[in-house]
Design an enzyme around this catalytic site. Structure first.
Site, PDB file in Angstrom:
ATOM      1  N   HIS A  77       0.720  -1.387   0.125  1.00  0.00           N
ATOM      2  CA  HIS A  77      -0.009   0.043  -0.119  1.00  0.00           C
ATOM      3  C   HIS A  77       0.913   1.291   0.075  1.00  0.00           C
ATOM      4  O   HIS A  77       1.995   1.358   0.500  1.00  0.00           O
ATOM      5  CB  HIS A  77      -0.957  -0.009   1.022  1.00  0.00           C
ATOM      6  CG  HIS A  77      -0.323  -0.024   2.709  1.00  0.00           C
ATOM      7  ND1 HIS A  77      -0.063   0.993   3.172  1.00  0.00           N
ATOM      8  CD2 HIS A  77      -0.295  -1.089   3.296  1.00  0.00           C
ATOM      9  CE1 HIS A  77       0.221   0.878   4.329  1.00  0.00           C
ATOM     10  NE2 HIS A  77       0.181  -0.531   4.646  1.00  0.00           N
ATOM     11  N   ASP A  79      -0.070   4.312   1.109  1.00  0.00           N
ATOM     12  CA  ASP A  79      -0.320   5.466   2.210  1.00  0.00           C
ATOM     13  C   ASP A  79       0.533   5.167   3.426  1.00  0.00           C
ATOM     14  O   ASP A  79       0.860   3.982   3.740  1.00  0.00           O
ATOM     15  CB  ASP A  79      -1.822   5.484   2.379  1.00  0.00           C
ATOM     16  CG  ASP A  79      -2.568   4.320   3.005  1.00  0.00           C
ATOM     17  OD1 ASP A  79      -2.185   3.225   2.587  1.00  0.00           O
ATOM     18  OD2 ASP A  79      -3.211   4.213   4.230  1.00  0.00           O
ATOM     19  N   ASP A 139       6.141   0.913   6.440  1.00  0.00           N
ATOM     20  CA  ASP A 139       4.735   0.347   6.261  1.00  0.00           C
ATOM     21  C   ASP A 139       4.040   1.532   5.433  1.00  0.00           C
ATOM     22  O   ASP A 139       3.392   2.150   5.989  1.00  0.00           O
ATOM     23  CB  ASP A 139       4.184   0.455   7.664  1.00  0.00           C
ATOM     24  CG  ASP A 139       2.886  -0.066   7.720  1.00  0.00           C
ATOM     25  OD1 ASP A 139       2.317  -0.526   6.757  1.00  0.00           O
ATOM     26  OD2 ASP A 139       2.028   0.182   8.862  1.00  0.00           O
ATOM     27  N   GLU A 173      -4.786   1.819   2.880  1.00  0.00           N
ATOM     28  CA  GLU A 173      -4.981   0.785   3.642  1.00  0.00           C
ATOM     29  C   GLU A 173      -4.947   1.263   5.136  1.00  0.00           C
ATOM     30  O   GLU A 173      -5.610   0.445   5.899  1.00  0.00           O
ATOM     31  CB  GLU A 173      -3.540   0.170   3.250  1.00  0.00           C
ATOM     32  CG  GLU A 173      -3.742  -1.524   3.965  1.00  0.00           C
ATOM     33  CD  GLU A 173      -3.054  -1.619   5.466  1.00  0.00           C
ATOM     34  OE1 GLU A 173      -3.284  -2.687   5.974  1.00  0.00           O
ATOM     35  OE2 GLU A 173      -2.632  -0.590   5.764  1.00  0.00           O
ATOM     36  N   GLU A 174      -4.291   2.152   5.521  1.00  0.00           N
ATOM     37  CA  GLU A 174      -4.163   2.665   6.791  1.00  0.00           C
ATOM     38  C   GLU A 174      -5.599   3.001   7.561  1.00  0.00           C
ATOM     39  O   GLU A 174      -5.681   3.003   8.790  1.00  0.00           O
ATOM     40  CB  GLU A 174      -3.029   3.588   7.107  1.00  0.00           C
ATOM     41  CG  GLU A 174      -1.583   3.103   6.728  1.00  0.00           C
ATOM     42  CD  GLU A 174      -1.150   2.076   7.888  1.00  0.00           C
ATOM     43  OE1 GLU A 174      -1.765   1.624   8.762  1.00  0.00           O
ATOM     44  OE2 GLU A 174       0.193   1.616   7.723  1.00  0.00           O
ATOM     45  N   ASP A 196       3.281  -6.766   3.825  1.00  0.00           N
ATOM     46  CA  ASP A 196       2.875  -5.754   4.464  1.00  0.00           C
ATOM     47  C   ASP A 196       3.235  -5.928   5.907  1.00  0.00           C
ATOM     48  O   ASP A 196       2.657  -5.456   7.115  1.00  0.00           O
ATOM     49  CB  ASP A 196       1.481  -5.208   4.457  1.00  0.00           C
ATOM     50  CG  ASP A 196       1.167  -4.186   5.069  1.00  0.00           C
ATOM     51  OD1 ASP A 196       1.882  -3.067   5.332  1.00  0.00           O
ATOM     52  OD2 ASP A 196      -0.224  -3.808   5.298  1.00  0.00           O
ATOM     53  N   HIS A 378       4.078   3.123  12.618  1.00  0.00           N
ATOM     54  CA  HIS A 378       2.993   4.368  12.903  1.00  0.00           C
ATOM     55  C   HIS A 378       3.762   5.233  13.759  1.00  0.00           C
ATOM     56  O   HIS A 378       3.007   5.996  14.342  1.00  0.00           O
ATOM     57  CB  HIS A 378       1.750   3.461  13.308  1.00  0.00           C
ATOM     58  CG  HIS A 378       1.124   2.879  12.600  1.00  0.00           C
ATOM     59  ND1 HIS A 378      -0.104   2.500  12.693  1.00  0.00           N
ATOM     60  CD2 HIS A 378       1.309   2.288  11.152  1.00  0.00           C
ATOM     61  CE1 HIS A 378      -0.691   1.637  11.748  1.00  0.00           C
ATOM     62  NE2 HIS A 378       0.113   1.419  10.805  1.00  0.00           N
TER      63      HIS A 378
END
Length: 406
Positions: A77, A79, A139, A173-174, A196, A378
């Site tokens: 992904h 984002d 990520d 995705e997030e 991922d 994150h």
């Protein structure tokens, strides 16, 4: 371009997703990166590379084998998480020799082995870290870099025989929307893998069943000097609601297959307040009971404070992909074999979260999850061992080349 330079280029794009815009992609930076990657894919030799109006990048590498081989897909992904800024990321490569890593001297931000002891396993390796003010974006831009690098290698080495390979890079995705506009039929793979996961060796085909819950509390605001027997403070009732959920069934008290209730937001005033939760459990029956718990607590609140005081809206987000993977366990066996060939000890474990692959598995595309190599996603302490990223690309190659007729 080598894999490290490719990753560093990708993280220069600000692609934080935002669940409040109502758009797909939810933020314009994701489309900017998507268009860049399409041009990159065309340059390395994928003539059909394209991005649709929703920001989904797809491309394919035709088979060069005389055998009829299954078509395998790889997905990552674009984002990054809205949990922390992904703008103006300033990554740094550290040749790690053990101990703590100072991320930001001025603000005394330290990636410490006391807090993150797993860091010590990367002694002697080059590690990409942040400056302590943003997340890194491994990520899942590490996953994107790994897939593009593997495909580029195959194009440069036509003597390596392989079946058709499909790749896709998704937006949002997030915020749980990465598969919402994913066209499985257009993608064309028999099965796929999301790149991922976390640290090197991770392989996951179980994930949480997931739901969100919004609790609305109606109060009654009266001048506090004359409020006796009249005021109903919605904030206090909201606190009462929260206290009725099991205190030890929250993220900070659970691990492995243990589910939880997680209060992610509370807002409001005396007149009205709201609580926002996420609900998670690997077991579907327990998951359904967790959702019912909200309805039962709302009934209790309404019995105590009056009908209509509490209302609950529960929305399912995704389900445990295990039930869709178990009938096709050969795709897990292939991934395990690919890791072993790369000299990696597999770590098969349940995901305490979800991936695009969970939703895609229920849309007819079985899609387990493989490590991308990063840690501490994150947040400011996110880091990525370069060797782990290189090994992930090697696993992609091995899956493709170990693919056999079914």
């Amino acid at each position: 371009m080598n894999i490290t330079d490719r990753f560093l280029k990708y993280v220069s794009f600000a692609t934080t997703s935002d669940e409040n815009t109502g758009l797909t992609p939810s933020t314009p930076g994701q489309m900017v990166l998507a268009k860049y990657i399409v041009e990159e894919l065309k340059k390395v030799g994928l003539a059909d590379a394209n991005v649709d109006s929703n920001g989904y990048v797809m491309a394919s590498l035709p088979s060069n084998s005389t055998e009829q081989l299954p078509t395998i897909g790889f997905i990552a992904h674009l984002d990054t998480s809205p949990d922390m800024s992904g703008k103006n990321i300033q990554p740094r490569i550290v040749n790690y020799q053990g101990g703590n890593i100072v991320l930001n001297q001025e603000e005394n931000i330290v990636l410490s082995t006391e807090q993150f002891p797993e860091l010590e396993q990367y002694k002697g390796q080059d590690i990409i870290v942040t400056n302590g003010k943003t997340l890194l974006g491994a990520d899942d831009k590490a996953g994107v870099a790994e897939i593009v690098t593997a495909v580029e290698y195959l194009i440069a080495h036509p003597e390596i025989k392989h079946g058709k390979v499909c790749i896709a890079f998704t937006p949002d995705e997030e915020i749980g929307q990465g598969s919402h506009h994913f066209d499985v039929e257009k993608f064309g793979a028999d099965w796929a893998y999301t790149m991922d996961g976390g640290e090197i060796g991770e392989l996951e085909y179980e994930n949480f069943n997931a739901a969100s819950a919004k609790v609305l509390i109606k109060g009654c605001n009266v001048h506090p000097g004359y409020a006796k027997n009249k005021m109903l403070n919605a904030l206090k009732v909201a606190n009462r609601f929260a206290s009725l959920l099991p205190e030890n069934e929250s993220p900070e008290h659970t691990e492995g297959y243990e589910g939880f209730y997680h209060l992610v937001g509370i807002q409001g005033g005396v007149e009205e307040a709201s609580l926002t939760y996420i609900i998670r459990d690997h077991n579907r029956e327990i998951f359904e009971n967790r959702k019912l718990a909200f309805e039962k607590i709302a009934e209790q609140i309404n019995a105590e404070y009056g009908e209509g005081t509490a209302t609950v809206n529960v929305h399912d987000q995704y389900y445990n992909m295990r039930e869709k993977i178990e009938p096709v366990m050969h795709i897990i066996d292939l991934a395990l074999l690919a890791m072993e060939k790369a000299g990696i000890k597999p770590k098969v474990q349940p995901i305490r979260g979800g991936t695009d692959g969970a939703q895609l598995s229920f849309k007819g595309l079985p899609c387990p999850n493989i490590f991308a190599g990063g840690h501490n996603f994150h947040g400011r302490y996110e880091y990525l061992p370069i060797r782990s990223m290189e090994k992930a690309a090697e696993v992609v190659l091995n899956i493709i080349t170990l693919n056999k007729p079914r």
